[in-house]
Scaffold this active site. Structure first.
Site, short mmCIF file in Angstrom:
data_model
loop_
_atom_site.label_atom_id
_atom_site.label_comp_id
_atom_site.label_asym_id
_atom_site.label_seq_id
_atom_site.Cartn_x
_atom_site.Cartn_y
_atom_site.Cartn_z
N ARG A 132 0.81 -1.23 0.00
CA ARG A 132 0.00 0.00 0.00
C ARG A 132 0.84 1.27 0.00
NH1 ARG A 132 -2.97 -3.02 3.82
NH2 ARG A 132 -4.73 -4.03 2.82
N LYS A 154 2.90 11.44 -10.71
CA LYS A 154 2.08 10.55 -11.55
C LYS A 154 2.89 9.29 -11.83
CE LYS A 154 -0.99 13.52 -14.23
NZ LYS A 154 -1.31 13.97 -15.59
N GLU A 196 9.22 18.65 -24.98
CA GLU A 196 8.47 18.88 -23.73
C GLU A 196 8.91 20.19 -23.08
OE1 GLU A 196 5.97 17.19 -22.17
OE2 GLU A 196 6.08 15.07 -22.77
N LYS A 238 6.55 23.15 -13.49
CA LYS A 238 5.77 21.97 -13.13
C LYS A 238 5.42 21.98 -11.64
CE LYS A 238 4.76 17.27 -13.81
NZ LYS A 238 4.89 16.07 -14.61
N GLU A 248 -4.93 16.90 -10.66
CA GLU A 248 -5.45 17.24 -11.99
C GLU A 248 -6.96 17.47 -12.01
OE1 GLU A 248 -3.23 15.34 -15.20
OE2 GLU A 248 -5.09 15.32 -16.35
N ARG A 252 -3.76 21.55 -13.59
CA ARG A 252 -2.73 20.59 -14.03
C ARG A 252 -2.98 20.08 -15.46
NH1 ARG A 252 0.44 15.93 -10.56
NH2 ARG A 252 1.72 15.22 -12.29
N ASN A 256 -0.92 18.81 -20.05
CA ASN A 256 -1.22 17.83 -21.10
C ASN A 256 -1.27 18.46 -22.48
OD1 ASN A 256 -1.44 15.69 -19.27
ND2 ASN A 256 -3.53 16.27 -18.77
N HIS A 259 -0.69 16.43 -25.60
CA HIS A 259 -0.70 15.01 -25.24
C HIS A 259 -1.91 14.25 -25.78
CE1 HIS A 259 2.59 16.17 -22.74
NE2 HIS A 259 2.73 14.97 -22.22
N HIS A 263 -0.72 11.13 -27.42
CA HIS A 263 -0.98 9.77 -26.91
C HIS A 263 -1.64 8.91 -28.00
CE1 HIS A 263 -0.85 10.70 -22.31
NE2 HIS A 263 0.35 10.53 -22.83
N HIS A 276 7.93 9.38 -26.88
CA HIS A 276 6.83 10.13 -26.26
C HIS A 276 6.94 11.64 -26.57
CE1 HIS A 276 3.85 11.38 -23.36
NE2 HIS A 276 4.73 12.22 -22.82
P1 NAD Z 1 12.74 6.10 -21.71
O1 NAD Z 1 12.58 5.97 -20.27
O2 NAD Z 1 12.30 4.97 -22.57
O3 NAD Z 1 14.26 6.46 -22.04
C1 NAD Z 1 14.63 6.63 -23.37
C2 NAD Z 1 15.87 5.79 -23.72
O4 NAD Z 1 17.03 6.42 -23.21
C3 NAD Z 1 15.86 4.39 -23.17
O5 NAD Z 1 16.37 3.51 -24.14
C4 NAD Z 1 16.82 4.48 -21.98
O6 NAD Z 1 17.44 3.26 -21.68
C5 NAD Z 1 17.81 5.49 -22.47
N1 NAD Z 1 18.49 6.27 -21.44
C6 NAD Z 1 17.95 6.85 -20.37
N2 NAD Z 1 18.85 7.64 -19.76
C7 NAD Z 1 20.00 7.53 -20.44
C8 NAD Z 1 21.28 8.11 -20.33
N3 NAD Z 1 21.54 9.03 -19.40
N4 NAD Z 1 22.24 7.75 -21.20
C9 NAD Z 1 21.96 6.85 -22.20
N5 NAD Z 1 20.77 6.30 -22.40
C10 NAD Z 1 19.79 6.64 -21.53
O7 NAD Z 1 11.94 7.38 -22.26
P2 NAD Z 1 11.62 8.81 -21.63
O8 NAD Z 1 11.41 9.68 -22.79
O9 NAD Z 1 12.58 9.20 -20.59
O10 NAD Z 1 10.23 8.58 -20.88
C11 NAD Z 1 9.06 8.31 -21.59
C12 NAD Z 1 8.01 7.82 -20.62
O11 NAD Z 1 7.73 8.83 -19.66
C13 NAD Z 1 6.70 7.48 -21.28
O12 NAD Z 1 6.25 6.25 -20.82
C14 NAD Z 1 5.76 8.58 -20.82
O13 NAD Z 1 4.43 8.17 -20.74
C15 NAD Z 1 6.32 8.88 -19.46
N6 NAD Z 1 5.97 10.20 -18.94
C16 NAD Z 1 5.46 10.27 -17.68
C17 NAD Z 1 5.13 11.49 -17.13
C18 NAD Z 1 4.65 11.57 -15.72
O14 NAD Z 1 4.22 12.64 -15.29
N7 NAD Z 1 4.73 10.51 -14.95
C19 NAD Z 1 5.33 12.66 -17.87
C20 NAD Z 1 5.87 12.56 -19.16
C21 NAD Z 1 6.19 11.32 -19.69
N1 GLY Z 2 2.97 15.12 -17.66
C1 GLY Z 2 1.69 15.62 -17.22
C2 GLY Z 2 1.56 15.72 -15.74
O1 GLY Z 2 2.46 15.41 -15.00
O2 GLY Z 2 0.55 16.13 -15.27
#
Ligand code: NAD
Ligand code: GLY
Length: 375
Positions: A132, A154, A196, A238, A248, A252, A256, A259, A263, A276
């Site tokens: 939990r 999130k 972004e 942020k 949200e 918030r 998006n 997005h 998405h 992404h």
């Molecule tokens: P990712 O986590 O897939 O990383 C991209 C690539 O870079 C991967 O292959 C990883 O292994 C590599 N990598 C990471 N750091 C590295 C480094 N320092 N050196 C070399 N390689 C490295 O992609 P991302 O763009 O970081 O994240 C995308 C995800 O984030 C999506 O799933 C998206 O939905 C999510 N997201 C979440 C939120 C949230 O608020 N929680 C907001 C935006 C995006």
């Molecule tokens: N990436 C959108 C949020 O964190 O609300």
């Protein structure tokens, strides 16, 4: 707190959420001190931390973080997940839960996410749900994760029918951002994060949008001061938004921007073709066209937004997709409420509105323009 894009920026940003407040530590080399920061953030009782990462990131930075943890008196338990969006699944979460159970992980232990948004969202979801909820710390290693996904609490995994459909709000105890880790990040991933960053400029800070445009060369050559300042400003925006509207309910939603279509593009391309951030880049172009067609933003400002996105770099081709597929995928968006999908539309550079009354035909027309490279 950072207040002006052009003045010297402080490197720590606070996220003010009452007893769930935390600090985002941003500085070159801070990875070496991550153990101490994690210890302070998780409290004196913590003895062990599950370090969740993937093989690529762990290969680069795992030993630095593990050494730092040990120096701080913490025992790291390593758990690596697969690389890429497909690893952000319930199956991966189940394996991580099994790892924690097998290691008799307790509520007084902590989770550390070392990686991009995939690792951060997955590890955060595991921390939110194991017993939990256990405390966790984010060490984001992509630009996208440093300016967005690691902040705000999130957490989620994807479902076959849509992205991030299974998740929880669970704030980290601390976020540790070392811009030097971006030196190993592939250029395409850096660009994906920059889209972004442009988003923050368009929704909240025209000066930031302009600064990114002006400093692209320095960003791509890894000017660490520049990067730290850029990351801090994005995190500050942020943090401000999340502090006002953590769950949200209103404000918030502006985060998006880009997005909704983004998405949908990720879903129809099976989460394989577009990063992404790239999908969000397309989504922002489309939203600017919708706003222009609806008379919400002057055409000149809409064109500047699209130029800023194009300036970051060429987006992968999507001309083979059909507008119909994208609109269908948008219907599965978790933001659909009473059958209506709110759209975040720019009114100028630095401000957006949320509208759910835009005629479907107008959205379809903007998507067609996007697919035929008219915008
Ligand atoms: P990712 O986590 O897939 O990383 C991209 C690539 O870079 C991967 O292959 C990883 O292994 C590599 N990598 C990471 N750091 C590295 C480094 N320092 N050196 C070399 N390689 C490295 O992609 P991302 O763009 O970081 O994240 C995308 C995800 O984030 C999506 O799933 C998206 O939905 C999510 N997201 C979440 C939120 C949230 O608020 N929680 C907001 C935006 C995006
Ligand atoms: N990436 C959108 C949020 O964190 O609300």
């Amino acid at each position: 707190m950072v207040s002006d894009t052009n003045k010297r920026v402080s490197t720590d940003v606070d996220v003010s959420l009452g007893d769930r407040s935390y600090r985002i530590a941003i500085s070159a080399g801070v990875l070496q001190d991550s153990g101490e920061i994690i210890r302070a953030a998780l409290g004196a009782r913590v003895r062990r931390v599950a370090l969740i990462s993937n093989p690529v990131v762990y290969g680069h930075y795992g030993s630095i973080v593990e050494k730092s943890l040990r120096r701080a008196g913490l025992a790291p338990l390593r758990h690596l997940i697969g690389d890429g969006e497909r690893a952000k699944s319930l199956r991966t979460a189940e394996r991580a839960w099994a790892f924690l159970i097998a290691n008799r992980f307790e509520r007084s232990d902590g989770v550390v996410a070392l990686g991009g948004g995939v690792v951060g969202d997955l590890a955060g979801f595991v921390a939110a749900t194991y017993q939990r909820g256990v405390p966790y710390v984010q060490i984001p290693t992509t630009l996208l994760a440093q300016i967005d996904s690691s902040v705000g609490g999130k957490t989620a995994v994807n479902h076959a029918l849509g992205k991030n459909l299974i998740g929880a709000f669970h704030q980290p105890r601390s976020v540790i951002i070392d811009p030097t880790v971006l030196q190993t990040l592939p250029a395409r991933e850096l660009r994906a994060g920059l889209y972004e960053a442009v988003k923050y400029g368009v929704i909240r800070d025209a000066g930031l949008a302009e600064k990114i445009d002006r400093n692209l060369a320095g960003i791509f050559t890894m000017d660490l001061d520049l990067l730290a300042g850029l990351i801090a400003r994005c995190c500050e925006i942020k943090a401000e938004v999340v502090a006002i509207d953590e769950r949200e309910a209103g404000l918030r939603r502006i985060l998006n921007f880009g997005h909704t279509v983004g998405h949908a593009l990720e879903a129809v391309t099976g989460y394989r073709r577009l990063k992404h951030g790239e999908a969000v880049g397309y989504g922002m172009k489309c939203a600017s066209a919708v706003a222009e067609k609806a008379g919400i933003i002057p055409p000149v400002a809409a064109a500047v937004i699209r130029r800023s996105i194009d300036a970051v770099g060429r987006l992968p081709r999507i001309g083979d997709l059909q507008a119909r597929q994208i609109i269908e995928a948008m219907a599965h968006d978790k933001k659909v409420s009473h059958g209506k999908l709110p759209l975040i539309l720019p009114t100028r550079i630095g401000d957006v509105v949320v509208r759910d009354d835009i005629p479907a035909g107008l959205v379809r027309s903007a998507i067609r323009d996007l697919l035929t490279s008219k915008i």
